[in-house]
Design an enzyme around this catalytic site. Structure first.
Site, short mmCIF file in Angstrom:
data_model
loop_
_atom_site.label_atom_id
_atom_site.label_comp_id
_atom_site.label_asym_id
_atom_site.label_seq_id
_atom_site.Cartn_x
_atom_site.Cartn_y
_atom_site.Cartn_z
N HIS A 310 43.83 -28.66 25.49
CA HIS A 310 42.64 -28.60 24.65
C HIS A 310 43.02 -28.14 23.26
CE1 HIS A 310 42.46 -24.24 25.23
NE2 HIS A 310 42.48 -24.42 26.53
N HIS A 353 47.63 -15.97 24.55
CA HIS A 353 48.08 -16.16 23.17
C HIS A 353 48.17 -14.84 22.42
CE1 HIS A 353 43.67 -16.51 23.30
NE2 HIS A 353 43.63 -16.12 22.05
N GLU A 359 40.66 -11.38 16.11
CA GLU A 359 39.52 -12.07 16.73
C GLU A 359 38.50 -11.05 17.22
OE1 GLU A 359 40.96 -14.54 19.89
OE2 GLU A 359 42.84 -14.94 18.85
N HIS A 386 40.53 -8.52 19.52
CA HIS A 386 41.95 -8.74 19.74
C HIS A 386 42.57 -8.88 18.36
CE1 HIS A 386 40.19 -10.47 23.62
NE2 HIS A 386 40.67 -9.27 23.89
N HIS A 392 46.41 -11.59 24.55
CA HIS A 392 45.23 -11.66 25.42
C HIS A 392 45.12 -13.06 26.00
CE1 HIS A 392 43.94 -12.84 21.38
NE2 HIS A 392 42.95 -13.51 21.91
FE LIG Z 1 41.93 -15.28 21.37
#
Ligand SMILES: [Fe+2]
Length: 461
Positions: A310, A353, A359, A386, A392
């Site tokens: 994706h 990632h 984020e 994050h 995470h």
């Molecule tokens: Fe993320």
């Protein structure tokens, strides 16, 4: 699906489009013809310019609006610090100078409602980076309001454009340029300097906010996607002029003395107030490119893979606040709406990632497909952060579920909408966010990823 209409809709008329030149007049003849500032503006009005960029900004960035109002906004006594500061912004606006910089993953339980607060006293900075005085950076907020702002108050921020993401409760926002009704699953942006008043027609309200100390939101480039998709320009809505010239609006006729209007400003994250004997909502007509607007997240045209893997989450960007470096944003506003997943031989939730970006995520409603487990969970009205290079991904339960799932076309996120404020900056967390709110989940990381299994079998399948 788009937010459904309800009874309040009849009160509103909107002008449709993003980054357009708009003009609106509450009475016929209030806009001067062919010029901006005639010797005597029509109908005895004052002309006042509101600039959102430097006068000399390039045309494609330039944001200026002319207001035609009954009295200009400068007509007020000096501002003074508010008597009861909103401490979550930091006394004297020092929240941004006293940040906690933490490499750990953070998650918050739903933030408390506050029945006593209005929108201004219920605005709490959670995280941020930069400096409002230098017009650099951004900040993330939670608001929790239990009562409408008083009819004779108005608020504006000199610090930046504010993006509001209601999570519970309807916001009926009176701005200088007109009314905006903003419901959960809708967002709005109130530009720097625009005065407004927030009413709560359905009771307590809670939500998220992102303030840009620099620049303005734009629609992301579409590249090979083409000319339509993601948030379409025609779905953004700006208000029409609406003004108050009632008996109390200018203090001339009230039998018990002139009515006073309190104006509160957030200026370098400190609050100041003044009182004036005229309503700030006296803009009879306006024209220009600098105005508040709203958008229905249900109209977002979600795009994803139809083969395998994706795309990066940037494919879900609604609005972007660019930095000076192409493709790198001070903040992106990204949503994760209901969508079909059809990728073959694909791990469908977000991968694990670590990003150079930070984020900050919130959940407007429903659940989030990458966070099924974990004590406390990621639930509506809560949040997570994050930060730069903080690893995470899906929690252990979500990972095992997705790893073993039978892959067939699947709708995810029905009745749900998570979102992210993604910033290229390392963000700090305020004292309020880390301690005062008492919502930080102590063992978020351990509960999410502490029980990830080892699938490695010494190099054999
Ligand atoms: Fe993320």
């Amino acid at each position: 699906m788009p937010v459904t209409a309800f009874e309040f809709d009849e009160k509103y008329q909107y002008q449709n489009g993003f980054d357009c030149y708009f003009e609106s007049s509450g009475v016929t003849g209030a806009l001067p013809l062919g010029q901006n500032s005639p010797q005597k503006p029509p109908l005895g009005l004052y002309a006042e310019k509101l600039s959102g960029t430097a006068f000399t900004a390039p045309r494609h960035e330039n944001k200026q609006t002319w207001l035609y109002r009954i009295l200009p906004s400068c007509s007020h006594p000096p501002f003074a610090p508010v008597a009861a500061p909103n401490e979550s912004l930091g006394i004297g606006g020092e929240a941004l100078k006293k940040m906690h910089y933490i490499p750990n993953q953070l998650r918050w339980d739903p933030f408390d409602h506050d029945p006593h607060a209005d929108f201004v006293s219920g605005l709490h900075m959670v995280a941020g980076a930069g400096d409002a005085t230098l017009k650099q950076g951004c900040a993330m907020y939670i608001y929790a309001a239990g009562r409408s702002m008083d009819d004779r108050t108005a608020f504006y921020s000199a610090d930046g454009d504010l993006l509001l993401v209601p999570q519970e409760g309807v916001l009926d926002i009176r701005t200088e340029l007109g009314w905006l009704l903003v419901r959960p699953m809708e967002i709005c942006v109130i530009p720097r300097g625009v005065r407004y008043q927030v009413h709560l027609p359905t009771g307590p309200a809670r939500g998220y906010a992102l303030e840009l100390f620099q620049g303005h939101f734009v629609l992301p480039e579409l590249g090979p996607i083409g000319s339509n998709g993601l948030a379409n320009a025609r779905d953004f809505q700006a208000p029409v002029a609406s003004f108050d010239d009632g008996p109390d609006a200018f203090g001339q006729t009230a039998s018990d003395g002139p009515k006073e209007y309190t104006i509160t400003v957030k200026f370098n994250n400190a609050l100041f107030q003044t009182t004036q004997r005229h309503t700030p909502f006296d803009v009879v007509a306006w024209h220009g490119t600098y105005y508040p607007f709203k958008y229905d997240l249900g109209r977002f045209n979600t795009i994803g893979t139809i083969s395998y893997d994706h795309p990066d989450p940037s494919i879900f960007t609604v609005l972007s606040a660019p930095s000076d470096h192409a493709g790198t944003s001070i903040a992106d506003f990204v949503v994760f709406p209901p969508r079909w997943l059809v990728g073959e031989d694909t791990f469908r939730p977000p991968w694990f990632h670590r990003n150079t970006m930070s984020e900050f995520m919130g959940l407007i409603r429903g659940g989030y497909d990458a966070k099924k487990g974990g004590k406390g969970g990621f639930v509506p009205g809560g949040a997570s952060l994050h930060n730069v290079m903080s690893g995470h991904g899906p929690d252990a339960e979500s990972y095992e579920g997705a790893r073993n799932a039978e892959l067939k076309p699947q709708k995810v996120g029905d009745g749900s909408c998570a979102f992210m404020f993604e910033s290229c900056l390392m963000v700090g967390v305020t004292d309020w966010g880390l301690r005062t709110c008492q919502k930080v989940q102590e063992k978020y990381s351990e509960h999410s990823w502490g029980e990830l299994k080892v699938h490695w079998k010494g190099g054999k399948e």
